[in-house]
Design a protein around this motif. Structure first.
Motif, PDB file in Angstrom:
ATOM      1  N   CYS A  31     149.563 -73.587  31.237  1.00  0.00           N
ATOM      2  CA  CYS A  31     149.045 -74.779  31.918  1.00  0.00           C
ATOM      3  C   CYS A  31     148.321 -74.382  33.209  1.00  0.00           C
ATOM      4  O   CYS A  31     147.243 -74.907  33.503  1.00  0.00           O
ATOM      5  CB  CYS A  31     150.168 -75.768  32.211  1.00  0.00           C
ATOM      6  N   ILE A  32     148.903 -73.451  33.964  1.00  0.00           N
ATOM      7  CA  ILE A  32     148.253 -72.973  35.192  1.00  0.00           C
ATOM      8  C   ILE A  32     146.910 -72.335  34.848  1.00  0.00           C
ATOM      9  O   ILE A  32     145.903 -72.579  35.517  1.00  0.00           O
ATOM     10  CB  ILE A  32     149.154 -71.974  35.954  1.00  0.00           C
ATOM     11  N   TYR A  33     146.889 -71.533  33.794  1.00  0.00           N
ATOM     12  CA  TYR A  33     145.648 -70.884  33.354  1.00  0.00           C
ATOM     13  C   TYR A  33     144.549 -71.915  33.075  1.00  0.00           C
ATOM     14  O   TYR A  33     143.402 -71.750  33.491  1.00  0.00           O
ATOM     15  CB  TYR A  33     145.937 -70.036  32.109  1.00  0.00           C
ATOM     16  N   LEU A  34     144.904 -73.000  32.390  1.00  0.00           N
ATOM     17  CA  LEU A  34     143.923 -74.040  32.075  1.00  0.00           C
ATOM     18  C   LEU A  34     143.402 -74.721  33.343  1.00  0.00           C
ATOM     19  O   LEU A  34     142.236 -75.113  33.414  1.00  0.00           O
ATOM     20  CB  LEU A  34     144.523 -75.062  31.111  1.00  0.00           C
ATOM     21  N   LYS A  45     160.003 -76.980  20.029  1.00  0.00           N
ATOM     22  CA  LYS A  45     160.459 -76.897  18.640  1.00  0.00           C
ATOM     23  C   LYS A  45     159.640 -75.883  17.836  1.00  0.00           C
ATOM     24  O   LYS A  45     160.186 -75.095  17.076  1.00  0.00           O
ATOM     25  CB  LYS A  45     160.369 -78.277  17.992  1.00  0.00           C
ATOM     26  N   ARG A  46     158.319 -75.918  18.014  1.00  0.00           N
ATOM     27  CA  ARG A  46     157.448 -75.094  17.175  1.00  0.00           C
ATOM     28  C   ARG A  46     157.075 -73.733  17.754  1.00  0.00           C
ATOM     29  O   ARG A  46     156.823 -72.802  16.986  1.00  0.00           O
ATOM     30  CB  ARG A  46     156.159 -75.861  16.879  1.00  0.00           C
ATOM     31  N   LEU A  47     156.992 -73.610  19.069  1.00  0.00           N
ATOM     32  CA  LEU A  47     156.484 -72.368  19.661  1.00  0.00           C
ATOM     33  C   LEU A  47     157.542 -71.520  20.360  1.00  0.00           C
ATOM     34  O   LEU A  47     157.411 -70.305  20.408  1.00  0.00           O
ATOM     35  CB  LEU A  47     155.343 -72.674  20.655  1.00  0.00           C
ATOM     36  N   VAL A  65     142.800 -82.285  33.702  1.00  0.00           N
ATOM     37  CA  VAL A  65     142.495 -81.310  32.659  1.00  0.00           C
ATOM     38  C   VAL A  65     143.360 -81.696  31.459  1.00  0.00           C
ATOM     39  O   VAL A  65     144.590 -81.668  31.550  1.00  0.00           O
ATOM     40  CB  VAL A  65     142.817 -79.874  33.125  1.00  0.00           C
ATOM     41  N   PRO A  66     142.735 -82.097  30.338  1.00  0.00           N
ATOM     42  CA  PRO A  66     143.533 -82.522  29.182  1.00  0.00           C
ATOM     43  C   PRO A  66     144.283 -81.348  28.538  1.00  0.00           C
ATOM     44  O   PRO A  66     143.724 -80.266  28.377  1.00  0.00           O
ATOM     45  CB  PRO A  66     142.497 -83.103  28.219  1.00  0.00           C
ATOM     46  N   ILE A  67     145.535 -81.583  28.218  1.00  0.00           N
ATOM     47  CA  ILE A  67     146.388 -80.576  27.574  1.00  0.00           C
ATOM     48  C   ILE A  67     146.822 -81.137  26.231  1.00  0.00           C
ATOM     49  O   ILE A  67     147.407 -82.220  26.176  1.00  0.00           O
ATOM     50  CB  ILE A  67     147.642 -80.276  28.433  1.00  0.00           C
ATOM     51  N   THR A  68     146.541 -80.399  25.157  1.00  0.00           N
ATOM     52  CA  THR A  68     146.939 -80.840  23.821  1.00  0.00           C
ATOM     53  C   THR A  68     147.791 -79.751  23.167  1.00  0.00           C
ATOM     54  O   THR A  68     147.761 -78.593  23.582  1.00  0.00           O
ATOM     55  CB  THR A  68     145.709 -81.096  22.927  1.00  0.00           C
ATOM     56  N   TYR A  69     148.502 -80.155  22.127  1.00  0.00           N
ATOM     57  CA  TYR A  69     149.310 -79.184  21.389  1.00  0.00           C
ATOM     58  C   TYR A  69     148.424 -78.083  20.815  1.00  0.00           C
ATOM     59  O   TYR A  69     148.752 -76.900  20.906  1.00  0.00           O
ATOM     60  CB  TYR A  69     150.105 -79.866  20.264  1.00  0.00           C
ATOM     61  N   ASN A  70     147.293 -78.464  20.208  1.00  0.00           N
ATOM     62  CA  ASN A  70     146.407 -77.467  19.588  1.00  0.00           C
ATOM     63  C   ASN A  70     145.896 -76.448  20.604  1.00  0.00           C
ATOM     64  O   ASN A  70     145.803 -75.257  20.296  1.00  0.00           O
ATOM     65  CB  ASN A  70     145.223 -78.153  18.895  1.00  0.00           C
ATOM     66  N   LEU A  71     145.584 -76.899  21.799  1.00  0.00           N
ATOM     67  CA  LEU A  71     145.106 -76.008  22.852  1.00  0.00           C
ATOM     68  C   LEU A  71     146.206 -75.027  23.266  1.00  0.00           C
ATOM     69  O   LEU A  71     145.975 -73.819  23.345  1.00  0.00           O
ATOM     70  CB  LEU A  71     144.645 -76.843  24.046  1.00  0.00           C
ATOM     71  N   ILE A  72     147.401 -75.548  23.500  1.00  0.00           N
ATOM     72  CA  ILE A  72     148.538 -74.689  23.872  1.00  0.00           C
ATOM     73  C   ILE A  72     148.835 -73.703  22.746  1.00  0.00           C
ATOM     74  O   ILE A  72     149.019 -72.507  22.987  1.00  0.00           O
ATOM     75  CB  ILE A  72     149.803 -75.543  24.159  1.00  0.00           C
ATOM     76  N   GLU A  73     148.872 -74.190  21.510  1.00  0.00           N
ATOM     77  CA  GLU A  73     149.180 -73.334  20.366  1.00  0.00           C
ATOM     78  C   GLU A  73     148.153 -72.215  20.216  1.00  0.00           C
ATOM     79  O   GLU A  73     148.508 -71.060  19.968  1.00  0.00           O
ATOM     80  CB  GLU A  73     149.229 -74.166  19.085  1.00  0.00           C
ATOM     81  N   GLN A  74     146.879 -72.543  20.387  1.00  0.00           N
ATOM     82  CA  GLN A  74     145.824 -71.537  20.262  1.00  0.00           C
ATOM     83  C   GLN A  74     145.990 -70.433  21.302  1.00  0.00           C
ATOM     84  O   GLN A  74     145.923 -69.248  20.980  1.00  0.00           O
ATOM     85  CB  GLN A  74     144.458 -72.198  20.421  1.00  0.00           C
ATOM     86  N   ILE A  75     146.229 -70.809  22.546  1.00  0.00           N
ATOM     87  CA  ILE A  75     146.409 -69.808  23.605  1.00  0.00           C
ATOM     88  C   ILE A  75     147.697 -69.033  23.368  1.00  0.00           C
ATOM     89  O   ILE A  75     147.739 -67.816  23.526  1.00  0.00           O
ATOM     90  CB  ILE A  75     146.407 -70.487  24.994  1.00  0.00           C
ATOM     91  N   TRP A  76     148.758 -69.717  22.973  1.00  0.00           N
ATOM     92  CA  TRP A  76     150.054 -69.081  22.708  1.00  0.00           C
ATOM     93  C   TRP A  76     149.894 -68.032  21.602  1.00  0.00           C
ATOM     94  O   TRP A  76     150.365 -66.920  21.720  1.00  0.00           O
ATOM     95  CB  TRP A  76     151.061 -70.153  22.302  1.00  0.00           C
ATOM     96  N   ASP A  77     149.199 -68.417  20.519  1.00  0.00           N
ATOM     97  CA  ASP A  77     149.005 -67.500  19.389  1.00  0.00           C
ATOM     98  C   ASP A  77     148.066 -66.352  19.742  1.00  0.00           C
ATOM     99  O   ASP A  77     148.304 -65.222  19.352  1.00  0.00           O
ATOM    100  CB  ASP A  77     148.475 -68.250  18.173  1.00  0.00           C
ATOM    101  N   ASP A  78     146.993 -66.640  20.494  1.00  0.00           N
ATOM    102  CA  ASP A  78     146.055 -65.589  20.897  1.00  0.00           C
ATOM    103  C   ASP A  78     146.744 -64.537  21.769  1.00  0.00           C
ATOM    104  O   ASP A  78     146.458 -63.354  21.674  1.00  0.00           O
ATOM    105  CB  ASP A  78     144.870 -66.176  21.688  1.00  0.00           C
ATOM    106  N   ALA A  79     147.639 -65.005  22.626  1.00  0.00           N
ATOM    107  CA  ALA A  79     148.289 -64.101  23.566  1.00  0.00           C
ATOM    108  C   ALA A  79     149.638 -63.585  23.061  1.00  0.00           C
ATOM    109  O   ALA A  79     150.247 -62.737  23.697  1.00  0.00           O
ATOM    110  CB  ALA A  79     148.478 -64.810  24.903  1.00  0.00           C
TER     111      ALA A  79
END
Length: 171
Positions: A67-70, A49-51, A152-166
């Motif tokens: 997710c693979i990267y993490l 919805k958001r990304l 390996v914990p996956i959170t929205y904030n973590l995904i969003e940060q990597i998504w925005d950085d890249a």
């Protein structure tokens, strides 16, 4: 654990488009070193919805690659070859991983290419592990039973940060 580099398989259990919990695992062929993650269906919906902006297939591949990267970050120094299952568009996944991993010193190939090199049809070693992480990764009461999990914990904030950085690098 030895310092030998190993071939690692990556696989996903479940599908991003189904909006249900997915499990992703990375497993070494010789060392049997493994780690994985589970992404809850509600988190997948929120990320979509958001990304997700452009093409659902490309954006799903980007999420898979993140997710693979993490997971790869946890075992990066042990990897000789990374074999990725074709759960999402491999070209997009490889492109995103190349950007995120920057200077990596291992080969990234698809399971199809690996099968061609071997000359026979084999399944991914990470298939069963991905399913285990999908089923047990979000349930602490079930984690104590069976195989020991390296989650390996996956959170929205973590995904969003990597998504925005890249974001500016990944088109």
């Amino acid at each position: 654990m030895s310092k030998e580099k190993d071939t690692f398989h990556v696989d996903m259990s479940g599908r991003i488009y189904e909006n249900r919990t997915i499990g992703i695992a990375i497993v070494g062929t010789e060392s049997n070193l493994h780690c994985g993650c589970a992404v809850k269906g509600n988190l997948v919906k929120l990320i979509k919805k958001r990304l997700f902006k452009k093409n659902i297939f490309e954006d799903s591949a980007k999420l898979y690659a993140i997710c693979i990267y993490l997971l790869v970050k946890e075992v990066k120094e042990h990897i000789k070859t990374l074999i990725i299952c074709n759960d999402e568009d491999f070209r997009v996944v490889k492109n995103v991983l190349s950007i995120l991993l920057k200077d990596y010193d291992f080969e990234i190939i698809s399971i199809s290419e690996f099968r061609r090199q071997l000359g026979r049809d084999i399944s991914s070693l990470a298939d069963n592990y991905a399913n285990i992480y999908r089923k047990k990764g979000l349930k602490p009461s079930r984690q104590a039973k069976g195989k020991e999990l390296n989650i390996v914990p996956i959170t929205y904030n973590l995904i969003e940060q990597i998504w925005d950085d890249a974001k500016w690098k990944i088109s």
